[in-house]
Scaffold this motif. Sequence first.
Motif, PDB file in Angstrom:
ATOM      1  N   ASP A 168     -16.519   4.761  -0.303  1.00  0.00           N
ATOM      2  CA  ASP A 168     -16.409   4.630   1.033  1.00  0.00           C
ATOM      3  C   ASP A 168     -17.844   4.876   1.524  1.00  0.00           C
ATOM      4  OD1 ASP A 168     -13.421   3.943   1.888  1.00  0.00           O
ATOM      5  OD2 ASP A 168     -13.594   5.848   0.520  1.00  0.00           O
ATOM      6  N   LYS A 217      -7.521  -3.488   5.268  1.00  0.00           N
ATOM      7  CA  LYS A 217      -7.621  -3.413   3.804  1.00  0.00           C
ATOM      8  C   LYS A 217      -7.331  -4.448   2.934  1.00  0.00           C
ATOM      9  CE  LYS A 217      -7.232   0.880   2.214  1.00  0.00           C
ATOM     10  NZ  LYS A 217      -8.089   1.788   1.697  1.00  0.00           N
ATOM     11  N   GLU A 233     -15.427  -0.300   2.510  1.00  0.00           N
ATOM     12  CA  GLU A 233     -15.162   0.320   1.176  1.00  0.00           C
ATOM     13  C   GLU A 233     -14.774  -0.903   0.014  1.00  0.00           C
ATOM     14  OE1 GLU A 233     -11.373   3.031   1.182  1.00  0.00           O
ATOM     15  OE2 GLU A 233     -10.436   1.011   0.734  1.00  0.00           O
ATOM     16  N   TYR A 235     -11.596   8.039  -3.202  1.00  0.00           N
ATOM     17  CA  TYR A 235     -10.556   8.452  -3.633  1.00  0.00           C
ATOM     18  C   TYR A 235      -9.843   7.930  -4.737  1.00  0.00           C
ATOM     19  CZ  TYR A 235      -8.417   4.428  -1.322  1.00  0.00           C
ATOM     20  OH  TYR A 235      -8.129   3.168  -0.813  1.00  0.00           O
ATOM     21  N   SER A 274      -8.908  12.728  -2.889  1.00  0.00           N
ATOM     22  CA  SER A 274      -9.924  12.071  -2.174  1.00  0.00           C
ATOM     23  C   SER A 274     -10.935  13.041  -1.731  1.00  0.00           C
ATOM     24  CB  SER A 274      -9.312  11.716  -0.710  1.00  0.00           C
ATOM     25  OG  SER A 274      -9.015  12.866  -0.050  1.00  0.00           O
ATOM     26  N   ASN A 294      -4.605  12.431   6.013  1.00  0.00           N
ATOM     27  CA  ASN A 294      -5.012  11.532   4.872  1.00  0.00           C
ATOM     28  C   ASN A 294      -5.641  10.303   5.407  1.00  0.00           C
ATOM     29  OD1 ASN A 294      -5.240  10.582   2.369  1.00  0.00           O
ATOM     30  ND2 ASN A 294      -3.398   9.397   2.559  1.00  0.00           N
ATOM     31  N   LEU A 303      -2.719  11.069  -5.386  1.00  0.00           N
ATOM     32  CA  LEU A 303      -4.007  11.111  -4.663  1.00  0.00           C
ATOM     33  C   LEU A 303      -4.967  12.166  -4.656  1.00  0.00           C
ATOM     34  CD1 LEU A 303      -4.220   8.652  -1.717  1.00  0.00           C
ATOM     35  CD2 LEU A 303      -5.496  11.140  -1.506  1.00  0.00           C
ATOM     36  N   SER A 305      -7.745   7.323   3.331  1.00  0.00           N
ATOM     37  CA  SER A 305      -7.278   6.158   2.439  1.00  0.00           C
ATOM     38  C   SER A 305      -6.944   5.281   3.256  1.00  0.00           C
ATOM     39  CB  SER A 305      -6.164   6.914   1.574  1.00  0.00           C
ATOM     40  OG  SER A 305      -4.973   7.217   2.649  1.00  0.00           O
ATOM     41  N   ASN A 307     -12.652  -1.448  -3.157  1.00  0.00           N
ATOM     42  CA  ASN A 307     -11.539  -1.113  -4.155  1.00  0.00           C
ATOM     43  C   ASN A 307     -11.407  -1.670  -5.355  1.00  0.00           C
ATOM     44  OD1 ASN A 307     -11.308  -2.102  -1.039  1.00  0.00           O
ATOM     45  ND2 ASN A 307     -10.024  -0.212  -1.112  1.00  0.00           N
ATOM     46  N   GLU A 321       0.916  -1.110  -0.009  1.00  0.00           N
ATOM     47  CA  GLU A 321      -0.056  -0.154   0.144  1.00  0.00           C
ATOM     48  C   GLU A 321       0.689   1.265   0.065  1.00  0.00           C
ATOM     49  OE1 GLU A 321      -3.585   0.221   0.328  1.00  0.00           O
ATOM     50  OE2 GLU A 321      -3.637  -1.959  -0.150  1.00  0.00           O
ATOM     51  N   GLN A 371      -6.198   7.099  -6.979  1.00  0.00           N
ATOM     52  CA  GLN A 371      -4.810   7.081  -6.817  1.00  0.00           C
ATOM     53  C   GLN A 371      -4.047   6.459  -7.901  1.00  0.00           C
ATOM     54  OE1 GLN A 371      -3.809   5.649  -2.733  1.00  0.00           O
ATOM     55  NE2 GLN A 371      -1.680   5.720  -3.136  1.00  0.00           N
TER      56      GLN A 371
END
Length: 340
Positions: free
Chosen positions: A117, A201, A134, A100, A85, A36, A83, A39, A136, A27, A102
Amino acid sequence: MKIKINKIISFSLMILGFSCVGYAQQESQFTQYMFNRLSFNPAYAGSSGSICATIMYRNQWLGLNLDSPTPDVDPGSTPVDYLFSFDMPVKFLHGGIGLYVQSDKIGYHNTISGAFDYAFRIYWGPGNLAAGIEANFANNTLDFSQLHGSSDLSGDYSNPISSSNDPLLNGDNQTSDFLFDLSTGVYYQVPGAYYFGISAKNLLASKSDVLNWKNARNIYLMGGYEYTIPANPSFKLKPSVLLKTADFSTIQAEASCLLDYQNLFWGGVTYRFQDAIAFLAGLNWQKMKVGVSYDLTTSRLGTFKQGLSAGTLELYLRYCFKVIIPPKPPSVYRNTRYLF
């Protein structure tokens, strides 16, 4: 009660002990993590009470010069991240939403990722507690044409080898694959006092057979505190910590402390275990927050050494505003008895 306290102490010492093992990075990494949080934890969405947009740029290990098998070709191995967001509270959803996008480029591997999210928030005690989820999405691309097997390198850059005998490196110049994953988190905050959260995550640990790639499950623990200096209330100390692990195989810890003056200017320092010490500064101007950080590499990559890292630069820009809907004026009441 005593047994419970002993268990908490033992667990904390165990985490600190694991942090001495080392670290890895799949990540993206951000020095200004305290600004931040979305994220890292989807439960943060909408927690500021404002509509916020954030832009971040990070160029890691500036000047790192790794040998390229082809003369005058930049090996491009240092990580570069962009990034954007956005998050906001949504009253009828009893929480907040966020997203977000990225770009993460490391060498000849490039990832364009996005996430949506949702956080459900309730008031609990002096603050509010949120649980978030979330979705992804990531498109991973690997440029095989720039890769060479170890058996293909002669060490003579005046006569580089243009073809590879490695069967894994033959075929398409660029190969990409799309991955989907899920993340979740819990976040609690007392505005103007403290916050802490835990998130996981890449719960699905999605795999790509095309790229021989697998998402690592990452766990994040973060927390922060605001302390007003009694002798001079214009100044506030804002310490924070971030602890992260990838598949519980490696753990990395970093701690920061910022000094804020009247919510106008701030500066501070961050230490990332066995990696870097960073200096941060920024200012708040009306609805905008601007920040910059510079990392001095403390690992064997070095700082200001010939051909090694010259440090890491990170820029941060955030804009927040609120939409205030005025209350409706009282409706007019008419009584038919007064019409005659």
